[in-house]
Design a protein around this motif. Sequence first.
Motif, short mmCIF file in Angstrom:
data_model
loop_
_atom_site.label_atom_id
_atom_site.label_comp_id
_atom_site.label_asym_id
_atom_site.label_seq_id
_atom_site.Cartn_x
_atom_site.Cartn_y
_atom_site.Cartn_z
N CYS B 42 3.54 -2.07 -3.16
CA CYS B 42 3.23 -0.89 -2.36
C CYS B 42 4.53 -0.24 -1.87
CB CYS B 42 2.36 -1.26 -1.16
SG CYS B 42 2.12 0.12 -0.03
N CYS B 45 4.40 -0.56 2.36
CA CYS B 45 4.43 -1.83 3.11
C CYS B 45 5.04 -2.97 2.31
CB CYS B 45 3.03 -2.21 3.58
SG CYS B 45 1.95 -2.73 2.23
N CYS B 56 -2.83 0.59 -2.52
CA CYS B 56 -2.70 -0.37 -1.43
C CYS B 56 -3.80 -0.07 -0.45
CB CYS B 56 -1.34 -0.25 -0.75
SG CYS B 56 -1.22 -1.34 0.69
N CYS B 59 -2.37 0.65 3.26
CA CYS B 59 -1.68 1.92 3.50
C CYS B 59 -2.48 3.11 2.96
CB CYS B 59 -0.30 1.90 2.84
SG CYS B 59 0.70 0.50 3.39
ZN LIG Z 1 0.86 -0.89 1.54
#
Ligand SMILES: [Zn+2]
Lengths: 149, 174
Positions: B42, B45, B56, B59
Amino acid sequence: MAVQPSTYKLEFPYKRSLGPVVGTFLTGLRDRKILGICTSAGRVLVPPLEYDPETGDANPDDWREVGPSGAVEGWTWVEKPGPKQPLGHAFAWALVKLDGADTAMLHALDAGSIDRVQTGMRVRARWAAETRGHITDIECFEPFDPAES
Amino acid sequence: MADEPVTTMEQMVSLEYKIHSTPLQRSYGRALREGRITGHKCPECSLVYSPPTGFCSLCVVPTSEQHEVEIADRGTITSFTIVDPIQYRGQEEREVYALASILLDGASGSIGQQRIGDVAPDEVRMGMRVEAAWLPEEERKGGAAQAALGGAIRHWRPNGEPDRPLEEFAEHII
Ligand SMILES: [Zn+2]
């Protein structure tokens, strides 16, 4: 590289107990006989039922051999049979009222083409090469002209 | 028997279906055939999803091939189960075996249902270090099944490294 879909198969093998009425019917098919059960009112039900659909009464243990020929009461044409269907080419599902029966039985009718299927036409059971006590002991029905036999 | 009444009927309820793989599964499968395990990292993150999901979920951002990273073909057993196969009709397993969840080095989540081999089932333990026993390249499967690690990896076997402490993988135990 071409991507092939993956094929999966899920199978559940069942063994069903049949009871006295369906058991007798399938025993008959194994012996190449089509048996109907006679209600108290004298109607012959094929395939047989444990109870009289008119009254709900249990049917007596009174059996009659019917067919193996009969008449088509209704039908529908299957142009492209699926893999699980009884015939590998186009056929009809037909309601066949066997001679001596008062009700019609659903089965496959191998008529070759849709033009040869008519309500009222005469048909006859075609037996499987080996019978084992299963509805497929009748492979299918086929057109039958008594004058030709 | 030929003369006995018919009292039972065998009936096979059968369902056959085909699955087409997604582009994401195909690229994961291509890498597996080359002996590589891939994931998506990701961009926000840095969690690493393997197999890649294409997004993700924390997120809520998409991921794609530009986020592809390679994961090690070794990791740590986070939990396991011992299977003693009942010999019902159709059963293909004969021996007791272990299935495990494995946290691969470089991945942020464990992979489940992984076959453990080359070790007695009663020696399998949480924290044990394992590595992939890859199938020979020509036996690795194509199709959507390629997305499953089992199409390319025969099983996971102990690699001789010391066990990892529970704290390192405790949050991954399912
Ligand atoms: Zn993420």
